[in-house]
Structures are given as C-alpha cells and as structure tokens.
Design a protein around this motif. Structure first.
Motif, PDB file in Angstrom:
ATOM      1  N   PRO A 110       0.685   1.744 -10.264  1.00 49.36           N
ATOM      2  CA  PRO A 110       0.428   2.844 -11.150  1.00 49.36           C
ATOM      3  C   PRO A 110       1.717   2.796 -12.287  1.00 49.36           C
ATOM      4  O   PRO A 110       2.917   2.579 -11.927  1.00 49.36           O
ATOM      5  CB  PRO A 110       0.658   4.092 -10.382  1.00 49.36           C
ATOM      6  N   VAL A 111       1.206   3.300 -13.436  1.00 49.08           N
ATOM      7  CA  VAL A 111       2.343   3.244 -14.431  1.00 49.08           C
ATOM      8  C   VAL A 111       3.413   4.232 -14.023  1.00 49.08           C
ATOM      9  O   VAL A 111       3.276   5.495 -13.538  1.00 49.08           O
ATOM     10  CB  VAL A 111       1.532   3.890 -15.729  1.00 49.08           C
ATOM     11  N   GLU A 112       4.503   3.765 -14.409  1.00 50.92           N
ATOM     12  CA  GLU A 112       5.730   4.793 -14.091  1.00 50.92           C
ATOM     13  C   GLU A 112       6.364   5.614 -15.460  1.00 50.92           C
ATOM     14  O   GLU A 112       6.572   5.038 -16.190  1.00 50.92           O
ATOM     15  CB  GLU A 112       6.807   3.951 -13.362  1.00 50.92           C
ATOM     16  N   ARG A 113       6.483   6.815 -15.187  1.00 46.83           N
ATOM     17  CA  ARG A 113       6.813   7.591 -16.415  1.00 46.83           C
ATOM     18  C   ARG A 113       8.206   8.252 -16.114  1.00 46.83           C
ATOM     19  O   ARG A 113       8.177   9.144 -15.050  1.00 46.83           O
ATOM     20  CB  ARG A 113       5.529   8.422 -16.859  1.00 46.83           C
ATOM     21  N   LYS A 114       9.167   8.275 -16.913  1.00 43.53           N
ATOM     22  CA  LYS A 114      10.328   8.852 -16.829  1.00 43.53           C
ATOM     23  C   LYS A 114      10.550   9.832 -18.168  1.00 43.53           C
ATOM     24  O   LYS A 114      10.378   8.998 -19.285  1.00 43.53           O
ATOM     25  CB  LYS A 114      11.403   8.177 -16.312  1.00 43.53           C
ATOM     26  N   ALA A 115      11.068  10.987 -18.397  1.00 44.49           N
ATOM     27  CA  ALA A 115      11.391  11.210 -19.387  1.00 44.49           C
ATOM     28  C   ALA A 115      12.532  10.727 -20.109  1.00 44.49           C
ATOM     29  O   ALA A 115      13.549  10.395 -19.692  1.00 44.49           O
ATOM     30  CB  ALA A 115      11.923  12.861 -19.275  1.00 44.49           C
ATOM     31  N   GLY A 116      12.356  10.217 -21.361  1.00 43.97           N
ATOM     32  CA  GLY A 116      13.379   9.651 -22.441  1.00 43.97           C
ATOM     33  C   GLY A 116      13.345   8.046 -22.024  1.00 43.97           C
ATOM     34  O   GLY A 116      14.152   7.473 -22.604  1.00 43.97           O
ATOM     35  N   TYR A 117      12.268   7.432 -21.202  1.00 44.90           N
ATOM     36  CA  TYR A 117      12.062   6.229 -21.191  1.00 44.90           C
ATOM     37  C   TYR A 117      10.772   5.771 -21.524  1.00 44.90           C
ATOM     38  O   TYR A 117       9.553   6.694 -21.391  1.00 44.90           O
ATOM     39  CB  TYR A 117      12.459   5.530 -19.627  1.00 44.90           C
ATOM     40  N   LEU A 118      10.620   4.728 -21.989  1.00 49.25           N
ATOM     41  CA  LEU A 118       8.989   4.081 -22.020  1.00 49.25           C
ATOM     42  C   LEU A 118       8.361   3.961 -20.842  1.00 49.25           C
ATOM     43  O   LEU A 118       8.889   3.747 -19.889  1.00 49.25           O
ATOM     44  CB  LEU A 118       9.373   2.673 -23.052  1.00 49.25           C
ATOM     45  N   ASP A 119       7.157   4.230 -21.081  1.00 47.38           N
ATOM     46  CA  ASP A 119       6.169   3.923 -19.745  1.00 47.38           C
ATOM     47  C   ASP A 119       6.658   2.448 -19.336  1.00 47.38           C
ATOM     48  O   ASP A 119       6.594   1.541 -19.933  1.00 47.38           O
ATOM     49  CB  ASP A 119       4.749   4.148 -20.076  1.00 47.38           C
ATOM     50  N   PRO A 133       0.746  -1.074  -0.178  1.00 49.54           N
ATOM     51  CA  PRO A 133       0.062   0.027  -0.090  1.00 49.54           C
ATOM     52  C   PRO A 133       0.933   1.265   0.179  1.00 49.54           C
ATOM     53  O   PRO A 133       0.190   2.377  -0.328  1.00 49.54           O
ATOM     54  CB  PRO A 133      -0.787  -0.147   1.331  1.00 49.54           C
ATOM     55  N   HIS A 134       2.176   1.351   0.303  1.00 50.97           N
ATOM     56  CA  HIS A 134       2.938   2.191   0.239  1.00 50.97           C
ATOM     57  C   HIS A 134       3.100   3.120  -1.012  1.00 50.97           C
ATOM     58  O   HIS A 134       2.926   2.223  -2.106  1.00 50.97           O
ATOM     59  CB  HIS A 134       4.468   2.208   0.931  1.00 50.97           C
ATOM     60  N   GLU A 135       3.285   4.393  -1.067  1.00 53.62           N
ATOM     61  CA  GLU A 135       3.200   5.000  -2.395  1.00 53.62           C
ATOM     62  C   GLU A 135       4.396   4.629  -3.157  1.00 53.62           C
ATOM     63  O   GLU A 135       4.147   4.394  -4.566  1.00 53.62           O
ATOM     64  CB  GLU A 135       3.331   6.337  -2.210  1.00 53.62           C
ATOM     65  N   LYS A 136       5.590   4.022  -2.665  1.00 58.30           N
ATOM     66  CA  LYS A 136       6.744   3.840  -3.472  1.00 58.30           C
ATOM     67  C   LYS A 136       6.446   2.575  -4.131  1.00 58.30           C
ATOM     68  O   LYS A 136       6.747   2.253  -5.235  1.00 58.30           O
ATOM     69  CB  LYS A 136       7.763   3.606  -2.497  1.00 58.30           C
ATOM     70  N   TYR A 137       5.351   1.640  -3.653  1.00 62.58           N
ATOM     71  CA  TYR A 137       4.948   0.428  -4.271  1.00 62.58           C
ATOM     72  C   TYR A 137       3.756   0.469  -5.194  1.00 62.58           C
ATOM     73  O   TYR A 137       3.401   1.349  -5.966  1.00 62.58           O
ATOM     74  CB  TYR A 137       5.101  -0.867  -3.154  1.00 62.58           C
ATOM     75  N   ALA A 138       2.649  -0.530  -4.872  1.00 69.44           N
ATOM     76  CA  ALA A 138       1.416  -0.512  -5.497  1.00 69.44           C
ATOM     77  C   ALA A 138       0.712   0.889  -5.225  1.00 69.44           C
ATOM     78  O   ALA A 138      -0.226   1.345  -6.047  1.00 69.44           O
ATOM     79  CB  ALA A 138       0.761  -1.728  -5.210  1.00 69.44           C
ATOM     80  N   GLY A 139       0.934   1.084  -3.977  1.00 67.60           N
ATOM     81  CA  GLY A 139      -0.325   2.468  -3.260  1.00 67.60           C
ATOM     82  C   GLY A 139      -1.624   1.846  -3.055  1.00 67.60           C
ATOM     83  O   GLY A 139      -2.564   2.841  -3.431  1.00 67.60           O
ATOM     84  N   ASN A 140      -1.917   0.564  -3.201  1.00 69.32           N
ATOM     85  CA  ASN A 140      -3.201   0.040  -2.948  1.00 69.32           C
ATOM     86  C   ASN A 140      -3.160  -1.250  -2.036  1.00 69.32           C
ATOM     87  O   ASN A 140      -2.101  -1.801  -2.052  1.00 69.32           O
ATOM     88  CB  ASN A 140      -3.974   0.146  -4.219  1.00 69.32           C
ATOM     89  N   GLU A 141      -4.430  -1.452  -1.702  1.00 69.29           N
ATOM     90  CA  GLU A 141      -4.458  -2.639  -0.870  1.00 69.29           C
ATOM     91  C   GLU A 141      -4.717  -4.139  -1.565  1.00 69.29           C
ATOM     92  O   GLU A 141      -4.599  -4.907  -1.157  1.00 69.29           O
ATOM     93  CB  GLU A 141      -5.819  -2.588   0.162  1.00 69.29           C
ATOM     94  N   GLY A 142      -4.549  -3.653  -3.100  1.00 65.09           N
ATOM     95  CA  GLY A 142      -4.756  -5.043  -3.915  1.00 65.09           C
ATOM     96  C   GLY A 142      -6.056  -5.581  -3.666  1.00 65.09           C
ATOM     97  O   GLY A 142      -6.877  -5.266  -3.313  1.00 65.09           O
ATOM     98  N   GLU A 143      -6.137  -6.787  -4.585  1.00 66.40           N
ATOM     99  CA  GLU A 143      -7.475  -7.671  -4.593  1.00 66.40           C
ATOM    100  C   GLU A 143      -7.163  -8.944  -4.240  1.00 66.40           C
ATOM    101  O   GLU A 143      -5.846  -9.665  -4.022  1.00 66.40           O
ATOM    102  CB  GLU A 143      -8.001  -7.921  -6.163  1.00 66.40           C
TER     103      GLU A 143
END
Length: 273
Positions: free
Chosen positions: A223-232, A199-209
């Motif tokens: 959540p999708v990780e986006r960085k400039a110059g890299y693919l999502d 559930p921590h923001e650094k990881y999934a950020g949710n309780e899952g299913e």
C-alpha cells in the motif's frame, strides 16, 4: 477453708472423677489375610512361564532355516541393467541447460542486466562489481548480528546483486542469495521466512500473487506510504527460489508501480535461472 484444702482444690494433677473416665475400647480383631501366598505363587509361575516360553521360541527360531525375502517387483527399470557400450553413453547436458552447472559458475551472469539508460543507484547497499558482501547483506535486516548468525546456520555461501535507477525515482534491486551447493533447504527456508512477513500490516498486508513457473514464488504490491512533508512512496517485491539460489526483487518509486511491472521482472529473472 484451710490452706491445705485450698491447695488441694486447685491442684491440677489430682486424679479425675472415676465416673468420668471412659472404659477402654475392646481390642480390634484383625482378620487373617488369606490368599496372599497363593497369589504370589501364581505370579511367580506366570513370570517363569513367560521367560521359559520366550527362550523356547528363540531356540526354535534359531534352529529354522532363514526364509529368503521375496524379489523386488521393479519391472522395466529406467536405467539399463548393464552399462552401455563405450561410445553409446548419453551426452552430458550443455551448461546452458544444466541449471546446477549454471549456478556453480559466475552467479553474476544470471542477474538481469541493467536496462538501457539506467543510472547508478544512490543506495546500493554496498554492492560492488555485482557482489554484495555478506556483512552488507546482513546489514539490510533490522537485527544484523542475529540475521548473520541465522544466515550462516542456513548455509549462506554468497550473494550476487545488482541495482539501478530509472526515470525520476524508480529504484530496482535484485539479489541472488546462494546457499550450500546441492542443498535447497537453505534457499527454501529463507524465502518462506520472508514470505511469512508479507501479509503483516507493517509490510505488504496481503498474500501476494503466485509467480508462474515457480513452485513457491510470489510477488507483492505494498500500500502507498504517505507522510507529511514527503512524496508518496510505492513499493513492490518478489520472492522465489530455484535450487540453492533464493531470489529477492525490490522496486521502489514515488510513482505508482503496476502489478505487471513487478511480475515481468520476476518472470524474466526466473527465466535466467
């Protein structure tokens, strides 16, 4: 004024004026303490009475006949009162139905097989012939040394693992982390510890299913990780345990991962255990 008078007037040791001396205070009359002796006698008597009563009670109890305990109320026990005659004993479970027997054999056989068309994983974390060395497993943590010590305390026994790549960049890794035989605490504690991070923001950020068919299994979409110059980058994970085996499933891709995909992987792996 003469020198003698001057010295006399400055002498600090001269007696003070008799009128300025206070009269001594009258002596303080301290009343006699009464009753202390009586209280002491009462306290001693109470202690003697308590000790004497305890001794008499033990003596009376020792002279009594022991009282039999009531019979246990367990009608209709599930097991027979006498061993079954030879030849009527129930047959042992076949290996395919005995989960414990399955887990004590070749753990690699319980891994999901690679799908058709899958190719070798470029980041296999030291997996070789279906096994992941304990050191390689510890190296996947942020603090490998500390993680290894903790895993050994939990009773880590061995790690069977497999990974593959499909499509463009879809990567899947499955680990079966086994702990001491017949002891589910190590596997359970490890899985609960991993789920606590999710559930921590650094990881999934949710309780899952919840994972159906498992008492504590859960799967997560990050959540999708986006960085400039890299693919999502998209990620999904599943964590559960069955007996003394903890299961971890990781899926990563530059394309979106559906909930059905990670759930299906987890359910199929759970079914093999």
């Amino acid at each position: 004024m003469s020198i003698e008078e001057t010295v006399r007037n400055t002498d600090t040791t001269a007696p003070p004026d008799p009128e300025a001396v206070a009269e001594p205070a009258p002596p303080v009359h301290r009343p006699r303490r009464r009753g202390l002796r009586t209280l002491g006698l009462i306290a001693v008597a109470a202690v003697v009475g308590l000790v004497g009563g305890t001794a008499v009670g033990y003596r009376v109890q020792a002279d009594r006949e022991p009282t039999a305990l009531p019979p246990l109320n367990q009608p209709g026990l599930a097991y027979p009162a006498k061993p079954l005659p030879k030849g009527q004993e129930p047959a042992p479970l076949p290996a395919k139905e005995d989960r414990q027997a399955k887990a004590q054999g070749d753990l690699r056989k319980l891994l999901l097989p690679k799908p058709a068309g899958a190719r070798k994983d470029e980041f296999d974390h030291g997996i070789s012939n279906g096994w992941m060395p304990v050191g390689a497993f510890a190296s996947t943590f942020t603090r490998p040394g500390r993680a290894l010590d903790h895993q050994l305390e939990l009773g880590l026994r061995r790690v069977a693992a497999e990974s593959w790549m499909t499509g463009g960049h879809r990567r899947v890794e499955i680990r079966l982390v086994q702990y001491r035989a017949n002891d589910v605490r190590g596997a359970q504690e490890y899985i609960e510890g991993q789920q606590d991070y999710m559930p921590h923001e650094k990881y999934a950020g949710n309780e899952g299913e919840e994972l159906k068919g498992s008492s504590d299994g859960r799967y997560y979409l990050f959540p999708v990780e986006r960085k400039a110059g890299y693919l999502d980058f998209y990620e999904a994970r599943a964590y559960f345990h069955r007996g003394d085996v903890a299961v971890e499933i990781f899926v990563g891709d530059t394309e979106k991962i559906s909930e059905e995909e990670i759930r299906s992987l987890a359910e199929r792996q759970l079914g093999r255990l």
